[in-house]
Design an enzyme around this catalytic site. Sequence first.
Site, PDB file in Angstrom:
ATOM      1  N   PRO A   1      44.911   6.865 -10.230  1.00  0.00           N
ATOM      2  CA  PRO A   1      45.022   6.824  -8.762  1.00  0.00           C
ATOM      3  C   PRO A   1      44.340   5.594  -8.181  1.00  0.00           C
ATOM      4  CG  PRO A   1      43.527   8.598  -9.480  1.00  0.00           C
ATOM      5  CD  PRO A   1      44.098   7.991 -10.715  1.00  0.00           C
ATOM      6  N   ASP A   2      44.867   5.084  -7.073  1.00  0.00           N
ATOM      7  CA  ASP A   2      44.171   3.984  -6.380  1.00  0.00           C
ATOM      8  C   ASP A   2      43.098   4.590  -5.480  1.00  0.00           C
ATOM      9  OD1 ASP A   2      45.540   4.961  -4.203  1.00  0.00           O
ATOM     10  OD2 ASP A   2      46.781   3.201  -3.868  1.00  0.00           O
ATOM     11  N   PHE A   3      42.454   3.773  -4.659  1.00  0.00           N
ATOM     12  CA  PHE A   3      41.444   4.306  -3.744  1.00  0.00           C
ATOM     13  C   PHE A   3      42.079   4.896  -2.496  1.00  0.00           C
ATOM     14  CE2 PHE A   3      37.354   1.653  -4.687  1.00  0.00           C
ATOM     15  CZ  PHE A   3      37.103   2.468  -5.764  1.00  0.00           C
ATOM     16  N   ARG A   4      42.977   4.105  -1.878  1.00  0.00           N
ATOM     17  CA  ARG A   4      43.271   4.360  -0.469  1.00  0.00           C
ATOM     18  C   ARG A   4      44.647   4.932  -0.155  1.00  0.00           C
ATOM     19  NH1 ARG A   4      40.014   0.086  -1.097  1.00  0.00           N
ATOM     20  NH2 ARG A   4      37.989   0.198  -0.044  1.00  0.00           N
TER      21      ARG A   4
ATOM     22  N   ASN B   1      40.573  -4.496 -10.675  1.00  0.00           N
ATOM     23  CA  ASN B   1      40.613  -3.245 -11.429  1.00  0.00           C
ATOM     24  C   ASN B   1      39.583  -3.228 -12.543  1.00  0.00           C
ATOM     25  OD1 ASN B   1      42.641  -2.507  -9.760  1.00  0.00           O
ATOM     26  ND2 ASN B   1      44.297  -2.986 -11.189  1.00  0.00           N
TER      27      ASN B   1
ATOM     28  N   ASP C   1      40.092  -1.023 -15.110  1.00  0.00           N
ATOM     29  CA  ASP C   1      40.750  -0.244 -16.159  1.00  0.00           C
ATOM     30  C   ASP C   1      41.087  -1.075 -17.396  1.00  0.00           C
ATOM     31  OD1 ASP C   1      43.048  -1.748 -15.407  1.00  0.00           O
ATOM     32  OD2 ASP C   1      43.689  -0.196 -14.005  1.00  0.00           O
TER      33      ASP C   1
ATOM     34  N   HIS D   1      35.574  -7.339 -10.279  1.00  0.00           N
ATOM     35  CA  HIS D   1      34.667  -6.217 -10.030  1.00  0.00           C
ATOM     36  C   HIS D   1      34.111  -5.667 -11.338  1.00  0.00           C
ATOM     37  CE1 HIS D   1      36.603  -5.508  -5.805  1.00  0.00           C
ATOM     38  NE2 HIS D   1      35.913  -6.612  -5.893  1.00  0.00           N
TER      39      HIS D   1
HETATM   40  P1  CNA Z   1      43.235   0.305  -2.693  1.00  0.00           P
HETATM   41  O1  CNA Z   1      42.380   0.019  -1.524  1.00  0.00           O
HETATM   42  O2  CNA Z   1      43.355   1.720  -3.136  1.00  0.00           O
HETATM   43  O3  CNA Z   1      44.698  -0.256  -2.320  1.00  0.00           O
HETATM   44  C1  CNA Z   1      45.809  -0.079  -3.167  1.00  0.00           C
HETATM   45  C2  CNA Z   1      47.012  -0.718  -2.498  1.00  0.00           C
HETATM   46  O4  CNA Z   1      48.080  -0.691  -3.410  1.00  0.00           O
HETATM   47  C3  CNA Z   1      47.474  -0.031  -1.224  1.00  0.00           C
HETATM   48  O5  CNA Z   1      47.787  -1.013  -0.253  1.00  0.00           O
HETATM   49  C4  CNA Z   1      48.726   0.748  -1.659  1.00  0.00           C
HETATM   50  O6  CNA Z   1      49.685   0.864  -0.642  1.00  0.00           O
HETATM   51  C5  CNA Z   1      49.229  -0.131  -2.769  1.00  0.00           C
HETATM   52  N1  CNA Z   1      49.953   0.570  -3.834  1.00  0.00           N
HETATM   53  C6  CNA Z   1      49.631   1.730  -4.436  1.00  0.00           C
HETATM   54  N2  CNA Z   1      50.504   2.008  -5.426  1.00  0.00           N
HETATM   55  C7  CNA Z   1      51.406   0.981  -5.418  1.00  0.00           C
HETATM   56  C8  CNA Z   1      52.551   0.685  -6.206  1.00  0.00           C
HETATM   57  N3  CNA Z   1      52.955   1.468  -7.222  1.00  0.00           N
HETATM   58  N4  CNA Z   1      53.232  -0.457  -5.942  1.00  0.00           N
HETATM   59  C9  CNA Z   1      52.849  -1.277  -4.922  1.00  0.00           C
HETATM   60  N5  CNA Z   1      51.778  -1.043  -4.153  1.00  0.00           N
HETATM   61  C10 CNA Z   1      51.046   0.067  -4.405  1.00  0.00           C
HETATM   62  O7  CNA Z   1      42.795  -0.539  -3.969  1.00  0.00           O
HETATM   63  P2  CNA Z   1      42.233  -2.039  -4.034  1.00  0.00           P
HETATM   64  O8  CNA Z   1      42.407  -2.478  -5.439  1.00  0.00           O
HETATM   65  O9  CNA Z   1      42.764  -2.895  -2.959  1.00  0.00           O
HETATM   66  O10 CNA Z   1      40.685  -1.800  -3.728  1.00  0.00           O
HETATM   67  C11 CNA Z   1      39.716  -2.432  -4.416  1.00  0.00           C
HETATM   68  C12 CNA Z   1      38.896  -1.477  -5.294  1.00  0.00           C
HETATM   69  C13 CNA Z   1      39.723  -0.392  -5.930  1.00  0.00           C
HETATM   70  C14 CNA Z   1      38.332  -2.196  -6.455  1.00  0.00           C
HETATM   71  O11 CNA Z   1      36.953  -2.300  -6.328  1.00  0.00           O
HETATM   72  C15 CNA Z   1      38.692  -1.403  -7.720  1.00  0.00           C
HETATM   73  O12 CNA Z   1      37.645  -1.363  -8.644  1.00  0.00           O
HETATM   74  C16 CNA Z   1      39.020  -0.076  -7.234  1.00  0.00           C
HETATM   75  N6  CNA Z   1      39.888   0.791  -8.073  1.00  0.00           N
HETATM   76  C17 CNA Z   1      40.339   0.381  -9.280  1.00  0.00           C
HETATM   77  C18 CNA Z   1      41.156   1.209 -10.032  1.00  0.00           C
HETATM   78  C19 CNA Z   1      41.620   0.729 -11.377  1.00  0.00           C
HETATM   79  O13 CNA Z   1      40.873   0.047 -12.088  1.00  0.00           O
HETATM   80  N7  CNA Z   1      42.860   1.053 -11.760  1.00  0.00           N
HETATM   81  C20 CNA Z   1      41.545   2.460  -9.542  1.00  0.00           C
HETATM   82  C21 CNA Z   1      41.064   2.848  -8.271  1.00  0.00           C
HETATM   83  C22 CNA Z   1      40.242   2.009  -7.549  1.00  0.00           C
END
Ligand code: CNA
Length: 273
Positions: A34-37, A108, A110, A127
């Site tokens: 999952p993403d954050f937001r 990320n 991951d 990060h």
């Molecule tokens: P965020 O703030 O959660 O934003 C994610 C963005 O991606 C949003 O604008 C969504 O609309 C968009 N989105 C989600 N899924 C898709 C998709 N399949 N295709 C296109 N767009 C999509 O996350 P950010 O990375 O901007 O925030 C920064 C944080 C999140 C960092 O410090 C990370 O460490 C942290 N994070 C990382 C992971 C990971 O390592 N996979 C997971 C969750 C959070």
Amino acid sequence: MSDLKTLAEALKNGTYSRVVFMVGAGISTGAGIPDFRSPGTGLYANLSKLNLPYAEAVFDIEYFRQSPKAFYTLAGELYPGKFLPTKFHYLIKLFEEKRLLRRVYTQNIDTLERIAGVGADYIVEAHGSFAANHCIDCDAELATELLKLDMEDELVDGIPVCRQCGGYVKPDIVFFGEGLPDRFYDLWEQDCKKTDLIIVAGTSLSVYPFAGLPAAVPRRTQRVLVNQERVGDFASSPRKVDILALRACDVIADELAELCGWADELVELIRKG
Ligand code: CNA
């Protein structure tokens, strides 16, 4: 799609040779992380079981000092090794194979860029990552094997502790309130002026200083946003020539590879894993 066609033509005819990717959690949601937001599915929407005072506290260094349990509960779910790279990660690898990649700046933690085979020299983990771990009090390193053992150990409540001073140990991921690695600043100083194309993908562009990078590139640099929504500088100060691909990252990976005539190579990279 027409913008992507223009981009694909330019990639094929050699207009761009120094491509920088700037990516975030949205490139890994297709892997099941999952993403954050994202509303409803993002981590921040699903943290109620951790009893946090506010969602970001799970990655706040001062909160971790008092209550490391919330972070380690989440870390257990997200720990690298459980997930496979997405098509978009392999698209980045394909850019490397085509000698078009200059760098990938990832927020990320991951490590899926590494798992997709992108060379270490190309990756900037802005990060940090789970690759190493340090005590938050005396800075002694704790081997990852020991960290993982502690995470499974009920005697320490799943919280890794320093073998030198007994302080809490944290993987080297950058928390709110901590500085970014020197590598991020050193390489960005070189890359900022030298990239001819930046592809910003899967990020809400809300965490600084990373979020400020797209605004910092010169006007001659072509900017592309691959995201579900228009974000950051692409929304507040759009440039006339920006390319917006507002669809899922993996869909765009397929479309771009197809338009460039690279679809078979992308499939082959994914097959080889
Ligand atoms: P965020 O703030 O959660 O934003 C994610 C963005 O991606 C949003 O604008 C969504 O609309 C968009 N989105 C989600 N899924 C898709 C998709 N399949 N295709 C296109 N767009 C999509 O996350 P950010 O990375 O901007 O925030 C920064 C944080 C999140 C960092 O410090 C990370 O460490 C942290 N994070 C990382 C992971 C990971 O390592 N996979 C997971 C969750 C959070």
